[in-house]
Design an enzyme around this catalytic site. Structure first.
Site, short mmCIF file in Angstrom:
data_model
loop_
_atom_site.label_atom_id
_atom_site.label_comp_id
_atom_site.label_asym_id
_atom_site.label_seq_id
_atom_site.Cartn_x
_atom_site.Cartn_y
_atom_site.Cartn_z
NE ARG A 177 36.28 33.12 32.15
CZ ARG A 177 35.38 33.64 32.98
NH1 ARG A 177 34.74 32.85 33.82
NH2 ARG A 177 35.11 34.92 32.97
CB ALA A 198 33.54 33.47 30.00
CB SER A 199 34.59 38.78 28.92
OG SER A 199 34.74 40.16 29.15
CG HIS A 200 32.37 41.16 32.40
ND1 HIS A 200 32.34 41.27 31.02
CD2 HIS A 200 31.10 41.36 32.82
CE1 HIS A 200 31.11 41.55 30.64
NE2 HIS A 200 30.33 41.59 31.71
CG ASN A 201 30.05 36.36 31.19
OD1 ASN A 201 28.84 36.33 31.26
ND2 ASN A 201 30.69 37.03 30.24
#
Length: 221
Positions: free
Chosen positions: A39, A88-91
């Protein structure tokens, strides 16, 4: 884990305080491993977190962009007192956060709660004369060898892989080559451009690649 919107809730200042809390939990002079996802905000938040940890006298080994399995292996193989993954993974793309790991590379909800309690108490151990050391280390080769040792391919495969510009981008090509699989990769830049969730509408290019190249199968990370 702790996840929320970057800037409005998840800030560098918050991450530094969480670093102090995690470092306070760890014995002074010990080591932890830290990694991040791709990110746009992760590197800044990682550095802020590490700064907080270093203030408590705990050393930091930075793995850089790291799939969660590689971080876990790093904690285990390097025998550190734990670690943290900023991401934040798949957020949604505007989200970020942190996940804490105990010794052995295990994720623990009990550890998360303990760090939260220290954070809320603001009773941090700050080393005025001996701050921790910061070191960047690359363990991608060790991780690839570890995963490859668990896999035996019984026949040749041709596989499409969509990394979605996520953390898998740093290992996918070398890992599948080591296993002995012919790969065709998509979206391997280490910078997220959209929410990294492999929903049907987001894997169209992978489906086209599989049909066009007549591949055996495909993976979207």
């Amino acid at each position: 884990c702790i996840r929320d919107r970057y800037e409005s809730e998840i800030t560098p200042e918050l991450m530094m305080e969480l670093g102090k809390a995690f470092g306070t939990h760890i014995k002074s002079g010990s080591e932890i491993v830290v990694g991040r996802d791709t990110r746009f905000s992760s590197q800044l938040l990682e550095l802020a977190f590490c700064s907080g940890v270093l203030l408590t006298g705990v050393d930091v080994i930075d793995l850089g962009v790291s799939p969660i399995g590689m971080l876990s292996l790093g904690i285990s193989r390097l025998k550190t007192r734990g670690g943290a993954l900023i991401g934040a993974s798949h957020n949604p793309l505007e989200f970020n956060g942190i996940k804490f790991f105990s010794e052995g590379g295990l994720y623990s909800t009990k550890l998360n709660e303990k760090i939260k309690r220290i954070f809320k108490s603001r009773k941090f151990r700050i080393e005025r004369k001996k701050v921790g050391k910061f070191e960047v280390r690359d363990i991608k080769k060790k991780y690839i060898e570890f995963v490859a040792s668990k896999v035996k391919i019984e026949r040749k495969l041709r596989v499409g892989i969509d990394c979605m510009n996520g953390s898998t981008s740093v290992i996918a090509s070398d890992l599948f080559k080591e296993i002995g699989i012919e790969t065709f990769l998509l979206h391997t830049k280490t910078r997220l451009l959209s929410t990294p969730e492999p929903l049907p509408e987001k894997v169209r290019s992978l489906r086209v690649l599989i049909r066009k190249r007549k591949l055996d199968l495909g993976f979207a990370f």
